[in-house]
Design a protein around this motif. Structure first.
Motif, PDB file in Angstrom:
ATOM      1  N   LYS A  11       0.833  -1.206   0.000  1.00  0.00           N
ATOM      2  CA  LYS A  11       0.000   0.000   0.000  1.00  0.00           C
ATOM      3  C   LYS A  11       0.865   1.252   0.000  1.00  0.00           C
ATOM      4  O   LYS A  11       0.548   2.232  -0.677  1.00  0.00           O
ATOM      5  CB  LYS A  11      -0.938  -0.007   1.213  1.00  0.00           C
ATOM      6  N   TRP A  12       1.956   1.244   0.741  1.00  0.00           N
ATOM      7  CA  TRP A  12       2.849   2.405   0.765  1.00  0.00           C
ATOM      8  C   TRP A  12       3.523   2.595  -0.587  1.00  0.00           C
ATOM      9  O   TRP A  12       3.695   3.718  -1.046  1.00  0.00           O
ATOM     10  CB  TRP A  12       3.879   2.232   1.872  1.00  0.00           C
ATOM     11  N   ILE A  13       3.910   1.490  -1.227  1.00  0.00           N
ATOM     12  CA  ILE A  13       4.530   1.593  -2.553  1.00  0.00           C
ATOM     13  C   ILE A  13       3.527   2.139  -3.565  1.00  0.00           C
ATOM     14  O   ILE A  13       3.838   3.032  -4.366  1.00  0.00           O
ATOM     15  CB  ILE A  13       5.064   0.215  -3.003  1.00  0.00           C
ATOM     16  N   LEU A  14       2.293   1.626  -3.530  1.00  0.00           N
ATOM     17  CA  LEU A  14       1.251   2.103  -4.446  1.00  0.00           C
ATOM     18  C   LEU A  14       0.918   3.568  -4.179  1.00  0.00           C
ATOM     19  O   LEU A  14       0.651   4.330  -5.121  1.00  0.00           O
ATOM     20  CB  LEU A  14      -0.005   1.243  -4.297  1.00  0.00           C
ATOM     21  N   ALA A  15       0.928   3.979  -2.910  1.00  0.00           N
ATOM     22  CA  ALA A  15       0.666   5.382  -2.579  1.00  0.00           C
ATOM     23  C   ALA A  15       1.737   6.283  -3.180  1.00  0.00           C
ATOM     24  O   ALA A  15       1.429   7.340  -3.744  1.00  0.00           O
ATOM     25  CB  ALA A  15       0.618   5.556  -1.060  1.00  0.00           C
ATOM     26  N   ALA A  16       2.994   5.862  -3.070  1.00  0.00           N
ATOM     27  CA  ALA A  16       4.082   6.656  -3.636  1.00  0.00           C
ATOM     28  C   ALA A  16       3.948   6.768  -5.154  1.00  0.00           C
ATOM     29  O   ALA A  16       4.126   7.848  -5.729  1.00  0.00           O
ATOM     30  CB  ALA A  16       5.429   6.027  -3.267  1.00  0.00           C
ATOM     31  N   ILE A  17       3.602   5.653  -5.800  1.00  0.00           N
ATOM     32  CA  ILE A  17       3.434   5.662  -7.261  1.00  0.00           C
ATOM     33  C   ILE A  17       2.264   6.554  -7.656  1.00  0.00           C
ATOM     34  O   ILE A  17       2.361   7.358  -8.596  1.00  0.00           O
ATOM     35  CB  ILE A  17       3.226   4.225  -7.784  1.00  0.00           C
ATOM     36  N   LEU A  18       1.142   6.433  -6.934  1.00  0.00           N
ATOM     37  CA  LEU A  18      -0.053   7.209  -7.252  1.00  0.00           C
ATOM     38  C   LEU A  18       0.203   8.708  -7.129  1.00  0.00           C
ATOM     39  O   LEU A  18      -0.148   9.490  -8.015  1.00  0.00           O
ATOM     40  CB  LEU A  18      -1.195   6.785  -6.325  1.00  0.00           C
ATOM     41  N   SER A 162      -5.207  11.781  -6.803  1.00  0.00           N
ATOM     42  CA  SER A 162      -4.020  10.984  -6.485  1.00  0.00           C
ATOM     43  C   SER A 162      -3.522  11.258  -5.071  1.00  0.00           C
ATOM     44  O   SER A 162      -3.118  10.335  -4.356  1.00  0.00           O
ATOM     45  CB  SER A 162      -2.912  11.259  -7.499  1.00  0.00           C
ATOM     46  N   VAL A 163      -3.555  12.531  -4.644  1.00  0.00           N
ATOM     47  CA  VAL A 163      -3.114  12.871  -3.288  1.00  0.00           C
ATOM     48  C   VAL A 163      -4.073  12.281  -2.253  1.00  0.00           C
ATOM     49  O   VAL A 163      -3.637  11.706  -1.241  1.00  0.00           O
ATOM     50  CB  VAL A 163      -3.001  14.399  -3.121  1.00  0.00           C
ATOM     51  N   LEU A 164      -5.373  12.402  -2.491  1.00  0.00           N
ATOM     52  CA  LEU A 164      -6.350  11.831  -1.559  1.00  0.00           C
ATOM     53  C   LEU A 164      -6.238  10.311  -1.509  1.00  0.00           C
ATOM     54  O   LEU A 164      -6.244   9.705  -0.427  1.00  0.00           O
ATOM     55  CB  LEU A 164      -7.768  12.246  -1.962  1.00  0.00           C
ATOM     56  N   GLY A 165      -6.137   9.693  -2.700  1.00  0.00           N
ATOM     57  CA  GLY A 165      -5.991   8.234  -2.744  1.00  0.00           C
ATOM     58  C   GLY A 165      -4.696   7.772  -2.099  1.00  0.00           C
ATOM     59  O   GLY A 165      -4.671   6.787  -1.352  1.00  0.00           O
ATOM     60  N   GLY A 166      -3.605   8.493  -2.375  1.00  0.00           N
ATOM     61  CA  GLY A 166      -2.333   8.141  -1.761  1.00  0.00           C
ATOM     62  C   GLY A 166      -2.362   8.317  -0.257  1.00  0.00           C
ATOM     63  O   GLY A 166      -1.814   7.499   0.489  1.00  0.00           O
ATOM     64  N   GLY A 167      -3.002   9.391   0.210  1.00  0.00           N
ATOM     65  CA  GLY A 167      -3.122   9.617   1.645  1.00  0.00           C
ATOM     66  C   GLY A 167      -3.893   8.503   2.338  1.00  0.00           C
ATOM     67  O   GLY A 167      -3.519   8.051   3.426  1.00  0.00           O
ATOM     68  N   TYR A 168      -4.964   8.035   1.689  1.00  0.00           N
ATOM     69  CA  TYR A 168      -5.737   6.931   2.270  1.00  0.00           C
ATOM     70  C   TYR A 168      -4.905   5.654   2.334  1.00  0.00           C
ATOM     71  O   TYR A 168      -4.935   4.930   3.343  1.00  0.00           O
ATOM     72  CB  TYR A 168      -7.007   6.688   1.457  1.00  0.00           C
TER      73      TYR A 168
END
Length: 222
Positions: A11-18, A162-168
Motif C-alpha cells: 500500500k505504501w509503494i502504491l501510494a508513492a506511485i499514485l 491521487s493525493v487523496l488516494g495516496g493519503g488513504y
C-alpha cells in the motif's frame, strides 16, 4: 495473535506511485493526454468480448461496437497528441479544445447509447447503473459551456484524486504496519518468556550446596 501480512508495504509503494503520477501529470500536462487516451482505449477494448457474449440483440451489439470504434479512434488521437507534445516539449493550444470536446463526446455518447438501449431497445439494467449514466450525461453537458476547460483542469483533478488516494493508502498501510509491529513485539516477548523458563528448569531445586565430584575424590591430609 494471527500473523499479519505485508500488505502495508504494498500500500505504501502504491501510494508513492499514485502521488508521483499525479504530480507528474500536473507538471508535465502532455502526460494527461496519454493517460486519458490510454484510459479510453483500455475501457473500450476490454468491453468488446463481454458485450458480444451478453447482448442478445444484433442492433445492441452494432450500436455498442460503433461507440467502441469511435472511442478507440479518439483515444488513439489523445495518445498521439500526448506523445508528440512530450517529444517536442510543446503543446499547441488547439489541443486543449480538442481534449475538451473529445471528453464531452466520449461521456455523452456513452450515456446516450446506454439510455437508448434501455428506453427503446428493452435492455434491462439496475437503478444505480441508470443514475450513474444520467450523471455522466449531465457532466458531459456541463463541460461544454466552460470556455477555458482543457486538460489543465483534468490535471488538477487527477492531482487531487491521487493525493487523496495516496493519503488513504498511507493511512491504511500505517494501521497494517502497527499490527505488524505489535505482532513482532509479542513474538519477541514470547521468546524471552520461553528462555526464562528454560533457565529456571536448569537451576537446582535444593538449598544444600552441591559437592563437586572432584572434591569427593580428593584425598584429605590430616
Amino acid at each position: 495473535m494471527q500473523k499479519p501480512s505485508y500488505g502495508w508495504l504494498l500500500k505504501w509503494i502504491l501510494a508513492a506511485i499514485l502521488i508521483a503520477v499525479g504530480v507528474t501529470m500536473f507538471f508535465a500536462q502532455s502526460v494527461v493526454f496519454m493517460v486519458t487516451g490510454m484510459a479510453i482505449v483500455i475501457f473500450s477494448l476490454f468491453r468488446v468480448v463481454p458485450l458480444l457474449k451478453t447482448l442478445n440483440k444484433e442492433v445492441l451489439r452494432t450500436l455498442n461496437l460503433v461507440e467502441i470504434l469511435f472511442d478507440i479512434i479518439l483515444g488513439g488521437i489523445m495518445i498521439w497528441a500526448g506523445v508528440d507534445a512530450y517529444n517536442t516539449g510543446q503543446l499547441d493550444p488547439v489541443w486543449g479544445q480538442v481534449y475538451k470536446y473529445t471528453l464531452v463526446f466520449v461521456l455523452v455518447l456513452r450515456a446516450l447509447v446506454f439510455l437508448y438501449s434501455v428506453v427503446f431497445l428493452g435492455e434491462k439494467t439496475e437503478q444505480p447503473k441508470y443514475w450513474a449514466h444520467i450523471i455522466v450525461l449531465i457532466l458531459g453537458a456541463m463541460i461544454v459551456p466552460i470556455e477555458n476547460f482543457d486538460h489543465a483542469w483534468v490535471a488538477w483533478l487527477l492531482l487531487i484524486i491521487s493525493v487523496l488516494g495516496g493519503g488513504y493508502l498511507i493511512y491504511d498501510g500505517a494501521k497494517g504496519y502497527g499490527t505488524y509491529r505489535r505482532y513482532s513485539a509479542e513474538l519477541n516477548q514470547t521468546k524471552q518468556v520461553g528462555k526464562d523458563k528454560k533457565i529456571e528448569k536448569e537451576l537446582p531445586k535444593t538449598d544444600q550446596p552441591v559437592i563437586e565430584k572432584d572434591d569427593q575424590d580428593r584425598p584429605f591430609v590430616s
